[in-house]
Enzyme design. Structure first.
Site, PDB file in Angstrom:
ATOM      1  N   ASP A 147       8.205  -2.192  -9.930  1.00  0.00           N
ATOM      2  CA  ASP A 147       7.192  -3.247 -10.022  1.00  0.00           C
ATOM      3  C   ASP A 147       7.412  -4.150 -11.244  1.00  0.00           C
ATOM      4  O   ASP A 147       8.169  -3.818 -12.146  1.00  0.00           O
ATOM      5  CB  ASP A 147       5.817  -2.571 -10.102  1.00  0.00           C
ATOM      6  CG  ASP A 147       4.697  -3.491  -9.622  1.00  0.00           C
ATOM      7  OD1 ASP A 147       4.954  -4.687  -9.395  1.00  0.00           O
ATOM      8  OD2 ASP A 147       3.563  -3.003  -9.481  1.00  0.00           O
TER       9      ASP A 147
ATOM     10  N   ASP B  92      -1.584  -8.817  -4.382  1.00  0.00           N
ATOM     11  CA  ASP B  92      -2.270  -7.551  -4.095  1.00  0.00           C
ATOM     12  C   ASP B  92      -3.409  -7.746  -3.106  1.00  0.00           C
ATOM     13  O   ASP B  92      -4.142  -8.734  -3.156  1.00  0.00           O
ATOM     14  CB  ASP B  92      -2.876  -6.972  -5.378  1.00  0.00           C
ATOM     15  CG  ASP B  92      -1.817  -6.410  -6.300  1.00  0.00           C
ATOM     16  OD1 ASP B  92      -0.631  -6.738  -6.123  1.00  0.00           O
ATOM     17  OD2 ASP B  92      -2.185  -5.632  -7.198  1.00  0.00           O
TER      18      ASP B  92
HETATM   19  C1  9PG Z   1      -0.084  -1.274 -10.644  1.00  0.00           C
HETATM   20  C2  9PG Z   1      -0.192  -2.417  -9.671  1.00  0.00           C
HETATM   21  C3  9PG Z   1       0.073  -1.968  -8.216  1.00  0.00           C
HETATM   22  C4  9PG Z   1       0.131  -3.183  -7.323  1.00  0.00           C
HETATM   23  C5  9PG Z   1       1.146  -4.156  -7.841  1.00  0.00           C
HETATM   24  C6  9PG Z   1       0.813  -4.567  -9.259  1.00  0.00           C
HETATM   25  O1  9PG Z   1      -0.989  -9.827 -13.560  1.00  0.00           O
HETATM   26  N1  9PG Z   1      -1.423  -8.679 -13.586  1.00  0.00           N
HETATM   27  O2  9PG Z   1      -2.084  -8.275 -14.560  1.00  0.00           O
HETATM   28  C7  9PG Z   1      -1.165  -7.792 -12.489  1.00  0.00           C
HETATM   29  C8  9PG Z   1      -1.705  -6.521 -12.484  1.00  0.00           C
HETATM   30  C9  9PG Z   1      -1.454  -5.678 -11.413  1.00  0.00           C
HETATM   31  C10 9PG Z   1      -0.669  -6.101 -10.364  1.00  0.00           C
HETATM   32  C11 9PG Z   1      -0.144  -7.377 -10.370  1.00  0.00           C
HETATM   33  C12 9PG Z   1      -0.380  -8.230 -11.434  1.00  0.00           C
HETATM   34  O3  9PG Z   1      -0.419  -5.265  -9.292  1.00  0.00           O
HETATM   35  O4  9PG Z   1       1.236  -5.283  -7.041  1.00  0.00           O
HETATM   36  O5  9PG Z   1       0.465  -2.802  -5.997  1.00  0.00           O
HETATM   37  O6  9PG Z   1       1.285  -1.253  -8.132  1.00  0.00           O
HETATM   38  O7  9PG Z   1       0.748  -3.399 -10.074  1.00  0.00           O
HETATM   39  O8  9PG Z   1      -0.326  -1.718 -11.945  1.00  0.00           O
END
Ligand code: 9PG
Length: 780
Positions: free
Chosen positions: A447, A508
């Protein structure tokens, strides 16, 4: 089919039965179009941007030099190219002061387009800084024409965002494009492409241009091993001023005598326009050797129920529940939260007191693959790793560590990026892969991958951002060993082609339909929400099985604690199912109401097919079609908007010409037989309609079933009319099943419904007038 080569005084042309590509020689201009002249691009230049500052947040500086006089020409009838055998023209072209261009154009016998590649050579005395290579720069003017069938105000440009979570939309010429706000630009946008603004669209890696439902242009880079590439459009309502395909050249300067090869550009004609994205993706996937598995997967993921607070007990409880349900999932995946800090992956958090190995063992003992989440290019300043290896951090020109993002879910929020060109980082990534595999995990959700391809001053200054990124992912894969399944997420999509079995293709999901507040804060529709996630599922559906397995993100089925209505959950579930991609549930399974569990069963196994998308009447094509070998089709139409819309079924557009029997999958009943099409009333906001369409012919068929959203097209192994009035049906679906099957018969009674219950497979003998005998098939 053969390619014809034609040489005239001032031009050369290659053509097959679908397109013609022409080079004017003095000065060099490139044209491509269909043979009838209905569609095409005429008079494009081939350029490079030199002597300026590196591309980035500011508008490009430096000089644009165009390829000018063609000096030598060579023609190969049957050349070996990355896309197979094709005819090829190579030209040596003069540019201004000390620069020369090698141009190659490839056209295969049945290709609906050509590949253009260039090589810029420094024939001068001094080193040159090259900031962009531009295989196509088309600007409206004398001798430069863009022919697109259709109505100019209806023209749309497909704008694909940089990474998994970035929005993908069909934009109308003249409209103001969505653009992320400054604080999140690093998260959602390429570090090199210019910012989209009024009058300028930007699409990463590939695009399509034309009127939905008519023929249009497809453009996209088929190689992505070194540079980030995009397509820009300068426009106003109903008018195109300029169209250019560019790659940012980061890394080294061009020494005298040296040459620099561009990424390769596909320029094709798509009829209809909806085929453009698949046309490009198929070729990019082939050229980059995408490791696409034959079958899609299903699984359980901890994130959307437990977030960072997940514990080993949460995983265990759901594992037990999966056994109780007999649900045929492939993977149980632990998401963010098992680690003590971002970067310290092997030091477990308090919720995992025994570490990860025993849990992975339990998951495997239950018959699942064990999956683990990692953000391999991120480090929290609070992690041991950041304290012990500050020299591994990606830094800016002033030597300051680059903040990749601020994540409100994490202690301290801020995260740095790793520089994968540092040999220490590369071997650390490899050993990380090795160690998580040794713990028992062979399905890895990697990720926040965009952080591996940010702009920065790397340890190896000759490495481009893309090369650094690909090197890092490759190292992790090497460590994880053969058979590992890598799911990319938050990933720069073009740069990831060829590296992943599966890829998240949207923002998401969440247990709510929209999240306007967060959308406003970030400036683009990328906040966690079912609507934002589904939007990308529809726009990027053609990438599935061409570049990787699409991951549409999880289905959230819970009743309690969800803001989603029944209708919205069903729209989410059916869209994920019809997309053919990964089917992953992210709920506390023991808390799911029976009906929602039944929907989960109806999503399993994944259809594993690449659906066709309907025309983008708005920014999103809200229609998916899966055609089956037996001539039947599944048709899904959703309404992601806020007003009810008329719902019309066009059978002819689906290739169903004769009388067609229609099964309404949600209503679980047959509708009136249709010929040509049908008006189905209206579709409410956020609702979906899913139909199975079966030609009304002389055979016996499964018309519908309540066992799966595929409604018979997946679960029917065979149907045989044995004697008048006697039908034998073999059904096969993994897991414990019970429901109804509806048989379409050629004469009265036209429909027979049977209750069935089985594990994995069933043979059913139906005597018209009643089910005679149903037996589970246990011999296989
Ligand atoms: C885990 C998550 C999950 C999820 C992913 C991803 O910008 N942001 O702060 C941000 C936070 C979380 C995120 C995407 C962006 O989600 O898509 O499925 O694995 O991380 O932290």
């Amino acid at each position: 089919m053969a390619v014809t080569f034609k040489r005239e005084d001032s031009s050369v042309a290659l053509s097959n039965e679908r397109v013609r590509v022409r080079l004017e020689l003095a000065p060099l201009r490139v044209s491509l179009g269909d043979l009838g002249g209905e569609i095409g691009i005429t008079g494009a230049r081939v350029c490079a941007l030199v002597d300026g500052a590196p591309l980035g947040d500011t508008e490009p500086t430096g000089t644009r030099v165009a390829a000018n006089l063609v000096r030598d020409l060579a023609f190969e009838e049957d050349a070996e190219t990355p896309l197979g055998r094709a005819a090829r023209v190579r030209a040596r072209v003069a540019m201004s002061d000390g620069l020369e261009l090698g141009l190659s154009v490839e056209l295969g016998g049945d290709w609906p387009g050509a590949v253009i590649a260039l090589e810029l050579r420094n024939t001068g005395e001094r080193p040159r800084v090259v900031t962009a290579l531009e295989p196509i720069v088309w600007e409206a003017g004398p001798g430069a024409r863009l022919a697109l069938p259709g109505d100019p105000p209806a023209l749309r440009f497909l704008a694909l965002g940089h990474q998994s979570w970035s929005p993908a939309r069909w934009l109308r010429l003249g409209e103001r494009p969505p653009a992320p706000r400054r604080v999140v630009r690093r998260l959602y946008s390429s570090p090199y492409a210019p910012r989209a603004r009024r009058g300028r669209f930007v699409s990463e890696s590939a695009t399509a241009l034309g009127e939905p439902g008519r023929a249009g242009l497809a453009l996209g880079f088929t190689s992505h091993s070194r540079f980030l590439s995009w397509i820009e459009l300068a426009h106003e309502p109903g008018r195109v001023h300029a169209l250019a395909a560019r790659s940012a050249v980061d890394g080294e300067s061009l020494a005298p005598g040296r040459a620099l090869a561009s990424e390769r550009l596909w320029l094709g004609v798509a009829a209809p326009l909806e085929e453009a994205l698949g046309q490009w993706a198929e070729r990019a996937g082939r050229e980059m050797a995408a490791p696409v598995p034959a079958r899609s997967l299903s699984g359980w993921c901890s994130w959307y129920r437990f977030g960072t607070a997940v514990t080993a007990e949460d995983v265990r409880r759901n594992l037990l529940e999966l056994r109780r349900l007999g649900a045929p999932l492939d993977v149980v995946q632990i998401d963010d939260g098992f680690q003590s800090a971002i970067g310290d992956w092997l030091a477990p958090a308090a919720g995992f007191p025994d570490g990860l190995a025993p849990l992975a063992r339990e998951i495997r003992a239950e018959g699942f693959r064990a999956g683990l989440w990692l953000a391999p290019f991120l480090v929290s300043p609070r992690a041991r790793l950041a304290r012990e290896k500050p020299e591994w951090l990606l830094r800016d020109a002033d030597g300051k560590p680059i903040t990749a993002l601020w994540n409100p879910d994490w202690p301290g929020k801020r995260c740095f990026a790793l520089d994968a060109t540092h040999p220490g980082v590369e071997s650390w990534l490899e050993s990380l892969g090795r160690e998580v595999r040794a713990l028992g995990f062979d399905y890895l959700k990697l990720d926040f991958l965009f952080a591996g391809a940010l702009a920065g001053a790397r340890r190896d200054p000759r490495s481009t951002a893309v090369q650094a990124y690909r090197r890092g992912v490759a190292a992790l894969r090497r460590g994880a060993g053969p058979g590992a399944f890598l799911l990319g997420c938050g990933a720069p999509l073009g740069a990831s082609i060829g590296l992943f079995e599966a890829m998240r293709i949207g923002p998401d999901v969440a247990a709510r339909w929209t999240n306007a507040t967060v959308d406003r804060v970030v400036g683009v529709e990328a906040a966690p929400s079912a609507r934002n996630s589904l939007t990308n599922v529809f726009v990027r559906a053609p990438l599935h099985q061409r570049l990787w397995l699409n991951d549409p993100d999880c289905v959230v089925l819970r009743g309690a604690g969800s803001k989603l209505s029944d209708t919205e959950v069903r729209t989410l579930a059916a869209s994920i199912a019809l997309s053919g991609g990964l089917v992953v549930v992210s709920d506390e399974l023991g808390e799911l109401p029976r009906e929602r569990l039944d929907w989960l069963r109806r999503m399993l196994p994944s259809l594993s097919r690449t659906p066709e998308v309907g025309p983008a009447r708005g920014p999103v094509p809200e229609e998916l079609v899966v055609r089956c070998e037996d001539g039947s089709a599944l048709w899904l139409r959703v309404n992601l908007g806020e007003a009810a819309v008329p719902l019309d079924l066009d059978l002819r557009a689906l290739g169903l010409r004769g009388p067609t029997r229609v099964w309404d999958v949600f209503a679980e009943r047959e509708l009136e037989r249709a010929v040509g099409g049908a008006s189905l009333g209206t579709l409410e906001p956020h609702a979906a309609r899913l139909l199975r369409l079966v030609p009304d012919d002389s055979g016996a068929r499964v018309l519908g079933s309540t066992l799966h959203f595929a409604a018979g097209s997946l679960e029917t192994e065979s149907v045989a009319l044995e004697a008048p009035g006697s039908v034998r049906v073999r059904l096969r679906l993994p897991g414990r099943r019970s429901g109804e099957v509806a048989l379409a018969l050629p004469s009265t009674p036209r429909l027979v419904r049977a209750h069935v219950a089985f594990d994995d497979a069933l043979e059913l003998r139906v005597q018209v007038g009643g089910v005679v005998n149903a037996s589970e098939i246990s011999d296989r």
